[in-house]
Motif scaffolding. Structure first.
Motif: not given
Length: 346
Positions: A142-161
């Motif tokens: 991913r691009r730098s801003s997309e990881i550095l600005n990652l918040k805990w609420g952005d994470l969700q379990p994967s339904n397909s994997q």
């Protein structure tokens, strides 16, 4: 600002200030000739070194500054009545450099990327954070801003994997998209959060990769969850571990990790049978498939030739010897050939 691209805002603001400081003229008085002269000045002495010397600005940077000023004029024409709508945009007439965005791409090899990760001391809180951060960059691409600005609420379990996770990020232009977070990256992040005493208490609106600061003279550390790690600081950390691993610092930048990770994804796909361009497009967040194909061809993939070996063996000679001669006379003739004639020298 509508795209939420803070780096672009900063670059455009700098370009505007530089031009008007150089031109010493009102915006409505700028002429195409003046725009041409500014482009020429940038190309010859647009960069100021710490010792006061001026050197040429990189072609890519010249193009960016011209785009900023052309955008400025275009915006004024479309959104204000400060001057006549018939007035020509002076920066459109300036010819831009023809460059490929991938010509100067330098990034770590697989072995160098592994060495950088291995150079991180994971026995303390900063090391656990840095490992989780850089490892996530490599795997997700991913691009730098997309990881550095990652918040805990952005994470969700994967339904397909099952086992993997997905996270939301803000794409160029402000659109919200999703990407895969491999379970190994997730576990590294959890290990860091646990060491920071955050795993059980972290809220959805907290940044995952917060800053780490000293809190006393006993080298105890804590996390500053209010602010994400900056792009500049993340790059400094990467260069520190590159130096420790003996890797060229020119390759040690966050975008280089994106290249390195993507190349490994492409290699893995080729090993499995074929490159899935649509999957790589989604992995990198490219706007269209053509960009992905050009990117893979110019940066990630080495050229191949299925006919090179048989052709080389054919011209090498029937017995496989590189020094095979058809006659004894040809073998004995060691006379050098003159560049001035078609026959033997002398």
């Amino acid at each position: 600002r509508k795209s939420d691209a803070s780096n672009s805002v900063k670059a455009y603001r700098t370009a505007w200030k530089q031009f008007f400081r150089w031109a010493q003229t009102a915006p409505w008085d700028i002429t195409p000739r003046q725009a041409q002269q500014w482009a020429a000045w940038l190309s010859h002495q647009g960069k100021l070194l710490p010792d006061g010397e001026r050197v040429p600005l990189a072609k890519k940077s010249v193009n960016l500054k011209l785009a900023a000023l052309a955008s400025f004029d275009h915006y004024v024409h479309n959104n204000t009545d400060l001057w006549s709508p018939d007035q020509r945009n002076p920066f459109v007439a300036v010819e831009r450099y023809k460059i490929s965005p991938y010509d100067s791409a330098r990034f770590p090899s697989d072995e160098e990327a592994q060495a950088i990760l291995a150079a991180i001391n994971r026995n303390n809180l900063p090391g656990k954070r840095d490992y989780a951060l850089l490892y996530t960059f490599l795997v997700t691409c991913r691009r730098s801003s997309e990881i550095l600005n990652l918040k805990w609420g952005d994470l969700q379990p994967s339904n397909s994997q099952p086992g993997n996770w997905v996270f939301e990020y803000r794409y160029k232009g402000g659109a919200i998209k999703k990407a895969v977070l491999d379970e190994h990256c997730y576990h590294a992040i959890c290990e860091y959060l646990a060491a920071a005493d955050r795993l059980e208490t972290i809220t959805d609106d907290e940044y995952v990769f917060g800053r780490v600061k000293q809190v006393d003279h006993l080298n105890n550390v804590t996390s500053d969850v209010g602010r994400p790690l900056s792009n500049g600081m993340a790059n400094k950390l990467l260069k520190k571990y590159a130096r420790r691993a003996g890797v060229d610092e020119q390759k040690a930048h966050l975008h280089g990790l994106r290249h390195a990770g993507a190349r490994r994804h492409v290699w893995q796909m080729k090993r499995q049978g074929a490159i899935d361009y649509d999957e790589i497009k989604d992995l990198l967040g490219h706007g269209n498939l053509a960009i992905t194909q050009i990117y893979i061809q110019r940066v990630l993939d080495d050229p191949t030739s299925s006919t090179a070996r048989p052709v080389a063996e054919f011209f090498r000679g029937g017995n496989g010897s590189a020094s095979h001669f058809t006659t004894k006379e040809a073998a004995r003739d060691k006379t050098p050939i003159s560049e001035e004639s078609d026959g033997p020298a002398g």
